[in-house]
Design a protein around this motif. Sequence first.
Motif, mmCIF file in Angstrom:
data_model
loop_
_atom_site.group_PDB
_atom_site.id
_atom_site.type_symbol
_atom_site.label_atom_id
_atom_site.label_comp_id
_atom_site.label_asym_id
_atom_site.label_seq_id
_atom_site.Cartn_x
_atom_site.Cartn_y
_atom_site.Cartn_z
ATOM 1 N N SER A 14 0.844 -1.193 0.000
ATOM 2 C CA SER A 14 0.000 0.000 0.000
ATOM 3 C C SER A 14 0.886 1.251 0.000
ATOM 4 O O SER A 14 0.557 2.247 -0.615
ATOM 5 C CB SER A 14 -0.917 -0.013 1.209
ATOM 6 O OG SER A 14 -0.172 0.160 2.382
ATOM 7 N N MET A 21 2.219 1.825 -3.479
ATOM 8 C CA MET A 21 1.151 2.319 -4.339
ATOM 9 C C MET A 21 0.899 3.795 -4.059
ATOM 10 O O MET A 21 0.724 4.597 -4.976
ATOM 11 C CB MET A 21 -0.115 1.514 -4.091
ATOM 12 C CG MET A 21 -0.752 0.995 -5.340
ATOM 13 S SD MET A 21 -1.989 -0.232 -4.947
ATOM 14 C CE MET A 21 -3.406 0.792 -4.615
ATOM 15 N N PHE A 46 1.367 6.839 -6.647
ATOM 16 C CA PHE A 46 0.232 7.703 -6.938
ATOM 17 C C PHE A 46 0.582 9.166 -6.715
ATOM 18 O O PHE A 46 0.201 10.043 -7.488
ATOM 19 C CB PHE A 46 -0.947 7.297 -6.055
ATOM 20 C CG PHE A 46 -2.248 7.790 -6.568
ATOM 21 C CD1 PHE A 46 -2.926 7.064 -7.527
ATOM 22 C CD2 PHE A 46 -2.770 8.990 -6.134
ATOM 23 C CE1 PHE A 46 -4.113 7.535 -8.026
ATOM 24 C CE2 PHE A 46 -3.962 9.458 -6.642
ATOM 25 C CZ PHE A 46 -4.637 8.720 -7.580
ATOM 26 N N ASP A 79 8.557 7.955 5.943
ATOM 27 C CA ASP A 79 7.106 7.779 6.085
ATOM 28 C C ASP A 79 6.418 7.960 4.750
ATOM 29 O O ASP A 79 6.819 8.753 3.910
ATOM 30 C CB ASP A 79 6.523 8.727 7.135
ATOM 31 C CG ASP A 79 6.533 10.175 6.708
ATOM 32 O OD1 ASP A 79 5.751 10.935 7.244
ATOM 33 O OD2 ASP A 79 7.343 10.527 5.822
ATOM 34 N N GLY A 80 5.373 7.156 4.542
ATOM 35 C CA GLY A 80 4.749 7.091 3.228
ATOM 36 C C GLY A 80 3.669 8.030 3.016
ATOM 37 O O GLY A 80 3.413 9.046 2.951
#
Lengths: 252, 109
Positions: free
Chosen positions: B43, B46, B50, B108-109
Amino acid sequence: MEHEEAAHEGPLAQFTIKRLIDLPDIFGIDADFTNSALFMLISVVAITWFLMAATRGGNLVPGRLQSLAEASYGLIASALRDNVGPEGKKYFPFIFSLFMFILFANFIGLIPVPGSFTVTSHIIVTFALAFFIFIAVTIIGLWRHKLHFFSLFLPAGVPIYLAPLLVPIEIIGYLTRPISLSVRLAANMLAGHTMLEVFAGFIIALGIFGFAPFIFVVAIYGLEVIVAFLQAYVFAVLTCLYLSDAINLHKH
Amino acid sequence: MTDDEPSQPPDKPPRDLGDFGDRLRRAQGEREQSQGPASGVNSRGMGMAFRMATELVAALLVGGGIGWFLDRWLETRPWLLLVFLALGMAAGTLNAFREAKRMEGSGDG
């Protein structure tokens, strides 16, 4: 009105705006109470209830609700501290409200009841938030640094003959912020909910083999819960970053 | 409860609270180690992709929009549109690059 009827079926029907209460126009602006407004109101009421209920006890050792509230507080407080520094503390109420509103709007939109609506799937809602942030951050930057703020558009150490090329690029990059901020959130919500609805449609259509898309929908739903949280967090963190640019310029 | 049994004095923490702190610290250290790049790749990756994509597309749109309006205003169609599309592309790449650098730094995503 016939437009709403036409879009009654299909995976995109969940995004239609429906008028719930007709209100008189304000200065020629359509101000009817819609399902979007209803779900914004629900989000705000839910946030208020959640935070009031969580902090009512004020226990030293927090219960479940209180530790949730403290975790969300800590999340935003540390994001603000890490990205902006001590100067950012006075903007905490704004960032926290923003985060909680988006988070609750995303989560409430995921509750599968008839008439469920995700406020943040509409780009106009997210763009209004992002545009407000953009304007506010620009004003904060101008107010703190006066004309020195425009040094943001010329990175330090760049040879002066490159300035005519770099300054327009930096300005376009700056103007892109509200667009990318709002598109990211709205597109994530829109894509996730559309995908859920499309695969949910397959469950009935496939009859006995419907269990396969059903499992898939459950998995996607789990992913959507993560995305709902992550996008709210990303929105808040990026707001912190923009704020940091305005406050610290490039000295960071 | 009888009197000769050593009941816990109220002002001193129970004995195992002392090593609770140690255990907590150890657990936190383990958690930090396990939160390497391996966890939640799917996730997070992704989300990263994005974000890059929106950054590029949004900058292109803004550049194109500016060019289009300037063209209409100065009647220089289509030259400014082309120039600003190129600038938008550059701005998008720059933004995406900065974001990638930041994500690499903080993790951190």
